[in-house]
Design a protein around this motif. Sequence first.
Motif, PDB file in Angstrom:
ATOM      1  N   GLY A  20       2.282   4.396   2.291  1.00 49.22           N
ATOM      2  CA  GLY A  20       1.645   5.622   2.740  1.00 49.22           C
ATOM      3  C   GLY A  20       0.770   6.305   1.708  1.00 49.22           C
ATOM      4  O   GLY A  20       0.266   7.391   1.942  1.00 49.22           O
ATOM      5  N   LYS A  21       0.567   5.706   0.553  1.00 50.00           N
ATOM      6  CA  LYS A  21      -0.169   6.343  -0.536  1.00 50.00           C
ATOM      7  C   LYS A  21      -1.370   5.524  -1.006  1.00 50.00           C
ATOM      8  O   LYS A  21      -1.847   5.716  -2.113  1.00 50.00           O
ATOM      9  N   ALA A  22      -1.877   4.620  -0.175  1.00 52.01           N
ATOM     10  CA  ALA A  22      -3.034   3.833  -0.576  1.00 52.01           C
ATOM     11  C   ALA A  22      -4.239   4.751  -0.711  1.00 52.01           C
ATOM     12  O   ALA A  22      -4.465   5.628   0.119  1.00 52.01           O
ATOM     13  N   SER A  23      -4.997   4.580  -1.774  1.00 52.39           N
ATOM     14  CA  SER A  23      -6.213   5.361  -2.003  1.00 52.39           C
ATOM     15  C   SER A  23      -7.251   4.439  -2.639  1.00 52.39           C
ATOM     16  O   SER A  23      -6.905   3.387  -3.175  1.00 52.39           O
ATOM     17  N   ARG A  35     -15.273  -7.273  -3.462  1.00 54.17           N
ATOM     18  CA  ARG A  35     -15.501  -8.259  -2.411  1.00 54.17           C
ATOM     19  C   ARG A  35     -16.303  -7.682  -1.245  1.00 54.17           C
ATOM     20  O   ARG A  35     -16.385  -8.275  -0.183  1.00 54.17           O
ATOM     21  N   GLY A  36     -16.863  -6.485  -1.437  1.00 56.94           N
ATOM     22  CA  GLY A  36     -17.737  -5.882  -0.436  1.00 56.94           C
ATOM     23  C   GLY A  36     -17.032  -5.233   0.730  1.00 56.94           C
ATOM     24  O   GLY A  36     -17.637  -4.973   1.760  1.00 56.94           O
ATOM     25  N   VAL A  37     -15.735  -4.949   0.604  1.00 55.64           N
ATOM     26  CA  VAL A  37     -14.973  -4.311   1.673  1.00 55.64           C
ATOM     27  C   VAL A  37     -14.837  -2.826   1.341  1.00 55.64           C
ATOM     28  O   VAL A  37     -14.591  -2.461   0.191  1.00 55.64           O
ATOM     29  N   LYS A  38     -14.993  -1.983   2.349  1.00 54.63           N
ATOM     30  CA  LYS A  38     -14.827  -0.548   2.130  1.00 54.63           C
ATOM     31  C   LYS A  38     -13.344  -0.270   1.906  1.00 54.63           C
ATOM     32  O   LYS A  38     -12.510  -0.486   2.796  1.00 54.63           O
ATOM     33  N   ALA A  39     -13.012   0.217   0.722  1.00 62.23           N
ATOM     34  CA  ALA A  39     -11.615   0.461   0.373  1.00 62.23           C
ATOM     35  C   ALA A  39     -10.985   1.494   1.294  1.00 62.23           C
ATOM     36  O   ALA A  39      -9.797   1.411   1.612  1.00 62.23           O
ATOM     37  N   MET A  40     -11.758   2.470   1.737  1.00 60.56           N
ATOM     38  CA  MET A  40     -11.211   3.526   2.594  1.00 60.56           C
ATOM     39  C   MET A  40     -10.731   2.965   3.925  1.00 60.56           C
ATOM     40  O   MET A  40      -9.726   3.425   4.466  1.00 60.56           O
ATOM     41  N   ASP A  41     -11.435   1.948   4.459  1.00 61.54           N
ATOM     42  CA  ASP A  41     -11.000   1.326   5.714  1.00 61.54           C
ATOM     43  C   ASP A  41      -9.621   0.691   5.544  1.00 61.54           C
ATOM     44  O   ASP A  41      -8.740   0.833   6.389  1.00 61.54           O
ATOM     45  N   PHE A  42      -9.455  -0.039   4.435  1.00 57.47           N
ATOM     46  CA  PHE A  42      -8.157  -0.650   4.147  1.00 57.47           C
ATOM     47  C   PHE A  42      -7.087   0.421   3.989  1.00 57.47           C
ATOM     48  O   PHE A  42      -5.996   0.314   4.541  1.00 57.47           O
ATOM     49  N   CYS A  43      -7.392   1.482   3.225  1.00 56.75           N
ATOM     50  CA  CYS A  43      -6.412   2.539   2.944  1.00 56.75           C
ATOM     51  C   CYS A  43      -5.910   3.207   4.223  1.00 56.75           C
ATOM     52  O   CYS A  43      -4.711   3.424   4.389  1.00 56.75           O
ATOM     53  N   LYS A  44      -6.829   3.523   5.137  1.00 62.64           N
ATOM     54  CA  LYS A  44      -6.437   4.176   6.397  1.00 62.64           C
ATOM     55  C   LYS A  44      -5.490   3.296   7.196  1.00 62.64           C
ATOM     56  O   LYS A  44      -4.465   3.754   7.687  1.00 62.64           O
ATOM     57  N   GLU A  45      -5.842   2.020   7.319  1.00 62.94           N
ATOM     58  CA  GLU A  45      -5.004   1.105   8.102  1.00 62.94           C
ATOM     59  C   GLU A  45      -3.659   0.858   7.414  1.00 62.94           C
ATOM     60  O   GLU A  45      -2.609   0.849   8.053  1.00 62.94           O
ATOM     61  N   PHE A  46      -3.679   0.669   6.098  1.00 62.46           N
ATOM     62  CA  PHE A  46      -2.440   0.436   5.349  1.00 62.46           C
ATOM     63  C   PHE A  46      -1.508   1.640   5.469  1.00 62.46           C
ATOM     64  O   PHE A  46      -0.317   1.489   5.740  1.00 62.46           O
ATOM     65  N   ASN A  47      -2.035   2.840   5.261  1.00 60.48           N
ATOM     66  CA  ASN A  47      -1.210   4.052   5.334  1.00 60.48           C
ATOM     67  C   ASN A  47      -0.623   4.249   6.729  1.00 60.48           C
ATOM     68  O   ASN A  47       0.523   4.676   6.868  1.00 60.48           O
ATOM     69  N   ALA A  48      -1.390   3.917   7.763  1.00 66.94           N
ATOM     70  CA  ALA A  48      -0.883   4.033   9.132  1.00 66.94           C
ATOM     71  C   ALA A  48       0.252   3.034   9.373  1.00 66.94           C
ATOM     72  O   ALA A  48       1.268   3.379   9.993  1.00 66.94           O
ATOM     73  N   THR A  50       2.279   1.739   7.140  1.00 68.41           N
ATOM     74  CA  THR A  50       3.437   1.955   6.272  1.00 68.41           C
ATOM     75  C   THR A  50       3.999   3.368   6.389  1.00 68.41           C
ATOM     76  O   THR A  50       4.851   3.767   5.600  1.00 68.41           O
ATOM     77  N   ALA A  51       3.557   4.126   7.373  1.00 63.36           N
ATOM     78  CA  ALA A  51       4.003   5.511   7.541  1.00 63.36           C
ATOM     79  C   ALA A  51       5.510   5.601   7.805  1.00 63.36           C
ATOM     80  O   ALA A  51       6.143   6.595   7.451  1.00 63.36           O
ATOM     81  N   HIS A  52       6.107   4.559   8.389  1.00 64.30           N
ATOM     82  CA  HIS A  52       7.536   4.571   8.706  1.00 64.30           C
ATOM     83  C   HIS A  52       8.419   4.325   7.480  1.00 64.30           C
ATOM     84  O   HIS A  52       9.624   4.566   7.529  1.00 64.30           O
ATOM     85  N   LEU A  53       7.844   3.849   6.396  1.00 61.69           N
ATOM     86  CA  LEU A  53       8.616   3.572   5.174  1.00 61.69           C
ATOM     87  C   LEU A  53       8.774   4.835   4.335  1.00 61.69           C
ATOM     88  O   LEU A  53       7.999   5.782   4.474  1.00 61.69           O
ATOM     89  N   LEU A  54       9.769   4.829   3.457  1.00 56.71           N
ATOM     90  CA  LEU A  54       9.935   5.954   2.540  1.00 56.71           C
ATOM     91  C   LEU A  54       8.694   6.064   1.660  1.00 56.71           C
ATOM     92  O   LEU A  54       8.206   5.052   1.147  1.00 56.71           O
ATOM     93  N   PRO A  55       8.177   7.282   1.480  1.00 51.71           N
ATOM     94  CA  PRO A  55       6.992   7.431   0.628  1.00 51.71           C
ATOM     95  C   PRO A  55       7.259   6.896  -0.777  1.00 51.71           C
ATOM     96  O   PRO A  55       8.375   6.992  -1.284  1.00 51.71           O
ATOM     97  N   GLU A  56       6.244   6.347  -1.371  1.00 51.79           N
ATOM     98  CA  GLU A  56       6.285   5.800  -2.728  1.00 51.79           C
ATOM     99  C   GLU A  56       7.015   4.458  -2.846  1.00 51.79           C
ATOM    100  O   GLU A  56       7.157   3.938  -3.945  1.00 51.79           O
ATOM    101  N   THR A  57       7.507   3.890  -1.740  1.00 50.01           N
ATOM    102  CA  THR A  57       8.146   2.575  -1.804  1.00 50.01           C
ATOM    103  C   THR A  57       7.085   1.535  -2.152  1.00 50.01           C
ATOM    104  O   THR A  57       6.083   1.422  -1.445  1.00 50.01           O
ATOM    105  N   PRO A  58       7.271   0.769  -3.241  1.00 51.43           N
ATOM    106  CA  PRO A  58       6.268  -0.248  -3.567  1.00 51.43           C
ATOM    107  C   PRO A  58       6.224  -1.304  -2.453  1.00 51.43           C
ATOM    108  O   PRO A  58       7.249  -1.887  -2.112  1.00 51.43           O
ATOM    109  N   THR A  59       5.047  -1.485  -1.885  1.00 59.06           N
ATOM    110  CA  THR A  59       4.901  -2.355  -0.732  1.00 59.06           C
ATOM    111  C   THR A  59       3.901  -3.466  -1.025  1.00 59.06           C
ATOM    112  O   THR A  59       2.701  -3.216  -1.100  1.00 59.06           O
ATOM    113  N   PRO A  60       4.383  -4.688  -1.196  1.00 59.78           N
ATOM    114  CA  PRO A  60       3.465  -5.811  -1.414  1.00 59.78           C
ATOM    115  C   PRO A  60       2.704  -6.138  -0.129  1.00 59.78           C
ATOM    116  O   PRO A  60       3.255  -6.041   0.967  1.00 59.78           O
ATOM    117  N   CYS A  61       1.458  -6.493  -0.276  1.00 57.81           N
ATOM    118  CA  CYS A  61       0.693  -6.953   0.875  1.00 57.81           C
ATOM    119  C   CYS A  61      -0.273  -8.045   0.427  1.00 57.81           C
ATOM    120  O   CYS A  61      -0.691  -8.089  -0.725  1.00 57.81           O
TER     121      CYS A  61
END
Length: 149
Positions: A20-23, A35-48, A50-61
């Motif tokens: 939930g803390k991707a930036s 690699r030419g990918v908009k980081a904000m697009d990834f961050c929005k999808e990743f945070n959505a 991982t919203a069910h996980l405890l905040p700050e949990t290190p999440t490999p992807c």
Amino acid sequence: MSKAGAKAVAQVRKLVVPAGKASPSPPVGPAMGARGVKAMDFCKEFNARTAHLLPETPTPCSVTIQPDRTFTFEIRTPPTTYLLKKAAGIDKGSGSVGNGPISGKVNLKQVYEIAKVKCRDADLAAVGEEAVAKQIIGTARSLGLEVVA
């Protein structure tokens, strides 16, 4: 073979990001931007996702970036060391293997609960819960944790 005949291939990046803390700051921004990918697009999808996980949990992807700059990613379970430290109630392991100082204790029930969590990962599900539990016991010992019955 000439460059014109070369076929573009997908690139895979492995990241560990707090749930939930991707930036767009490191590690996400440089990994995506290079690699030419908009980081904000990834961050929005990743945070959505991982919203069910405890905040700050290190999440490999594992992020697969296609030549057309589209991406997909697979979220994995938190690292075994993180889960063991949470179960033992410690912030840091002693790093002593064998007869060194003991930094905490975990019981077999906790080890098997962690094994159930880790078996959600596709590559570990095939191994089996008992084999994963044995690996977790080895990791616990390397953290300086004592495994009790």
